[in-house]
Design a protein around this motif. Sequence first.
Motif, PDB file in Angstrom:
ATOM      1  N   MET A  56       0.806  -1.223   0.000  1.00  0.00           N
ATOM      2  CA  MET A  56       0.000   0.000   0.000  1.00  0.00           C
ATOM      3  C   MET A  56       0.838   1.270   0.000  1.00  0.00           C
ATOM      4  SD  MET A  56      -3.085  -1.149   2.478  1.00  0.00           S
ATOM      5  CE  MET A  56      -4.015   0.343   2.368  1.00  0.00           C
ATOM      6  N   HIS A  57       1.925   1.297   0.770  1.00  0.00           N
ATOM      7  CA  HIS A  57       2.709   2.531   0.853  1.00  0.00           C
ATOM      8  C   HIS A  57       3.355   2.897  -0.476  1.00  0.00           C
ATOM      9  CE1 HIS A  57       5.837  -0.514   1.596  1.00  0.00           C
ATOM     10  NE2 HIS A  57       6.678   0.396   1.144  1.00  0.00           N
ATOM     11  N   LYS A  58       3.526   1.947  -1.391  1.00  0.00           N
ATOM     12  CA  LYS A  58       4.081   2.250  -2.705  1.00  0.00           C
ATOM     13  C   LYS A  58       3.003   2.736  -3.674  1.00  0.00           C
ATOM     14  CE  LYS A  58       8.073  -0.626  -2.405  1.00  0.00           C
ATOM     15  NZ  LYS A  58       9.076  -1.346  -3.125  1.00  0.00           N
ATOM     16  N   ARG A  59       1.734   2.577  -3.317  1.00  0.00           N
ATOM     17  CA  ARG A  59       0.627   3.026  -4.152  1.00  0.00           C
ATOM     18  C   ARG A  59       0.030   4.328  -3.631  1.00  0.00           C
ATOM     19  NH1 ARG A  59      -1.504  -1.970  -3.286  1.00  0.00           N
ATOM     20  NH2 ARG A  59      -3.384  -1.001  -2.582  1.00  0.00           N
ATOM     21  N   LYS A  60       0.767   5.054  -2.845  1.00  0.00           N
ATOM     22  CA  LYS A  60       0.265   6.264  -2.211  1.00  0.00           C
ATOM     23  C   LYS A  60      -0.322   7.242  -3.235  1.00  0.00           C
ATOM     24  CE  LYS A  60       1.758   9.527   1.297  1.00  0.00           C
ATOM     25  NZ  LYS A  60       2.881   9.933   2.150  1.00  0.00           N
ATOM     26  N   ASP A  61       0.350   7.428  -4.375  1.00  0.00           N
ATOM     27  CA  ASP A  61      -0.168   8.355  -5.383  1.00  0.00           C
ATOM     28  C   ASP A  61      -1.506   7.883  -5.931  1.00  0.00           C
ATOM     29  OD1 ASP A  61       1.898  10.146  -5.132  1.00  0.00           O
ATOM     30  OD2 ASP A  61       3.074   9.274  -6.767  1.00  0.00           O
ATOM     31  N   ASP A  62      -1.655   6.568  -6.147  1.00  0.00           N
ATOM     32  CA  ASP A  62      -2.940   6.043  -6.614  1.00  0.00           C
ATOM     33  C   ASP A  62      -4.029   6.294  -5.587  1.00  0.00           C
ATOM     34  OD1 ASP A  62      -2.080   4.937  -9.081  1.00  0.00           O
ATOM     35  OD2 ASP A  62      -1.220   3.239  -7.997  1.00  0.00           O
ATOM     36  N   LEU A  63      -3.727   6.052  -4.319  1.00  0.00           N
ATOM     37  CA  LEU A  63      -4.726   6.192  -3.263  1.00  0.00           C
ATOM     38  C   LEU A  63      -5.089   7.650  -2.985  1.00  0.00           C
ATOM     39  CD1 LEU A  63      -3.543   3.378  -0.855  1.00  0.00           C
ATOM     40  CD2 LEU A  63      -5.528   3.356  -2.372  1.00  0.00           C
ATOM     41  N   LYS A  64      -4.290   8.593  -3.464  1.00  0.00           N
ATOM     42  CA  LYS A  64      -4.665  10.004  -3.366  1.00  0.00           C
ATOM     43  C   LYS A  64      -5.828  10.322  -4.299  1.00  0.00           C
ATOM     44  CE  LYS A  64      -0.222  11.974  -2.043  1.00  0.00           C
ATOM     45  NZ  LYS A  64       0.898  12.841  -2.470  1.00  0.00           N
ATOM     46  N   SER A  65      -6.000   9.506  -5.355  1.00  0.00           N
ATOM     47  CA  SER A  65      -7.047   9.791  -6.336  1.00  0.00           C
ATOM     48  C   SER A  65      -8.390   9.190  -5.957  1.00  0.00           C
ATOM     49  CB  SER A  65      -6.623   9.285  -7.718  1.00  0.00           C
ATOM     50  OG  SER A  65      -6.594   7.871  -7.746  1.00  0.00           O
ATOM     51  N   GLY A  66      -8.431   8.356  -4.913  1.00  0.00           N
ATOM     52  CA  GLY A  66      -9.716   7.802  -4.507  1.00  0.00           C
ATOM     53  C   GLY A  66      -9.574   6.574  -3.634  1.00  0.00           C
ATOM     54  N   ILE A  67     -10.713   6.019  -3.269  1.00  0.00           N
ATOM     55  CA  ILE A  67     -10.793   4.764  -2.538  1.00  0.00           C
ATOM     56  C   ILE A  67     -11.001   3.688  -3.594  1.00  0.00           C
ATOM     57  CG2 ILE A  67     -12.102   3.455  -0.820  1.00  0.00           C
ATOM     58  CD1 ILE A  67     -13.051   6.234   0.250  1.00  0.00           C
ATOM     59  N   PHE A  68     -10.335   2.564  -3.459  1.00  0.00           N
ATOM     60  CA  PHE A  68     -10.419   1.505  -4.461  1.00  0.00           C
ATOM     61  C   PHE A  68     -11.093   0.274  -3.878  1.00  0.00           C
ATOM     62  CE2 PHE A  68      -7.168   4.238  -6.069  1.00  0.00           C
ATOM     63  CZ  PHE A  68      -7.262   4.132  -7.453  1.00  0.00           C
ATOM     64  N   VAL A  69     -12.030  -0.289  -4.638  1.00  0.00           N
ATOM     65  CA  VAL A  69     -12.617  -1.577  -4.301  1.00  0.00           C
ATOM     66  C   VAL A  69     -12.293  -2.503  -5.467  1.00  0.00           C
ATOM     67  CG1 VAL A  69     -14.929  -0.959  -5.172  1.00  0.00           C
ATOM     68  CG2 VAL A  69     -14.661  -2.843  -3.540  1.00  0.00           C
ATOM     69  N   GLY A  70     -11.565  -3.573  -5.152  1.00  0.00           N
ATOM     70  CA  GLY A  70     -11.156  -4.522  -6.176  1.00  0.00           C
ATOM     71  C   GLY A  70     -11.867  -5.848  -6.009  1.00  0.00           C
ATOM     72  N   ALA A  71     -12.129  -6.516  -7.132  1.00  0.00           N
ATOM     73  CA  ALA A  71     -12.780  -7.819  -7.113  1.00  0.00           C
ATOM     74  C   ALA A  71     -12.011  -8.772  -8.014  1.00  0.00           C
ATOM     75  CB  ALA A  71     -14.229  -7.700  -7.592  1.00  0.00           C
ATOM     76  N   THR A  72     -11.888 -10.023  -7.569  1.00  0.00           N
ATOM     77  CA  THR A  72     -11.231 -11.059  -8.351  1.00  0.00           C
ATOM     78  C   THR A  72     -11.905 -12.393  -8.104  1.00  0.00           C
ATOM     79  OG1 THR A  72      -9.091 -12.075  -8.896  1.00  0.00           O
ATOM     80  CG2 THR A  72      -9.492 -11.590  -6.586  1.00  0.00           C
ATOM     81  N   LEU A  73     -11.880 -13.255  -9.103  1.00  0.00           N
ATOM     82  CA  LEU A  73     -12.411 -14.595  -8.933  1.00  0.00           C
ATOM     83  C   LEU A  73     -11.453 -15.361  -8.034  1.00  0.00           C
ATOM     84  CD1 LEU A  73     -14.531 -16.719  -9.712  1.00  0.00           C
ATOM     85  CD2 LEU A  73     -13.032 -17.365 -11.602  1.00  0.00           C
TER      86      LEU A  73
END
Length: 181
Positions: A56-73
């Motif tokens: 997560m700490h390496k995705r800090k710039d991505d997480l500044k743009s919003g909250i993410f909900v991911g789904a996978t099979l």
Amino acid sequence: MTTEVNWVLKQLGSVVDDLTANYTNRNGNPVALKRVNRDDSSVYEGSESLDFNEPMHKRKDDLKSGIFVGATLADRATEPEGSEYDHDLETVVALRLEGMTSQGGLHGHVDPDGTNGVPFTMVKRQIRRTLLGSRSYPETDVPYTEYHTLLVTNEDPQSNEYRDFYRWEADVVFQGHEELP
């Protein structure tokens, strides 16, 4: 993308709209909830991509743009039904919700009191309630398959492990019947 993953992400469209309409972050911009297919890291709302395998700490710039909900099979299990060729079917879609706080000078979309973002517990509840609202006979358009039940199980709140980051995981379990020719 499997049709079950697509179904889960599509159901969460109302949550995306609700957060955008009712919450703003510290910069006055609408809070964004972005839906991600974790099988190929594509974002449902556009052409952006997000690598869910990075810490997560390496995705800090991505997480500044919003909250993410991911789904996978995550799993699909079948069991023969009687002496026929038909099967009882259980399909599991794993969900992961991640966000960053707006507190302490960070520019995330999560704020515990809802002043400069959205309370994370509210997002979790809204996602869960939205999915459970379609728990009877979810229509996923899987050929020869009818689901009769949907459950949200194995909820795993992990926010206390991170000081600036919020994370929650759960499984969405589809139970049904597969008719084989």
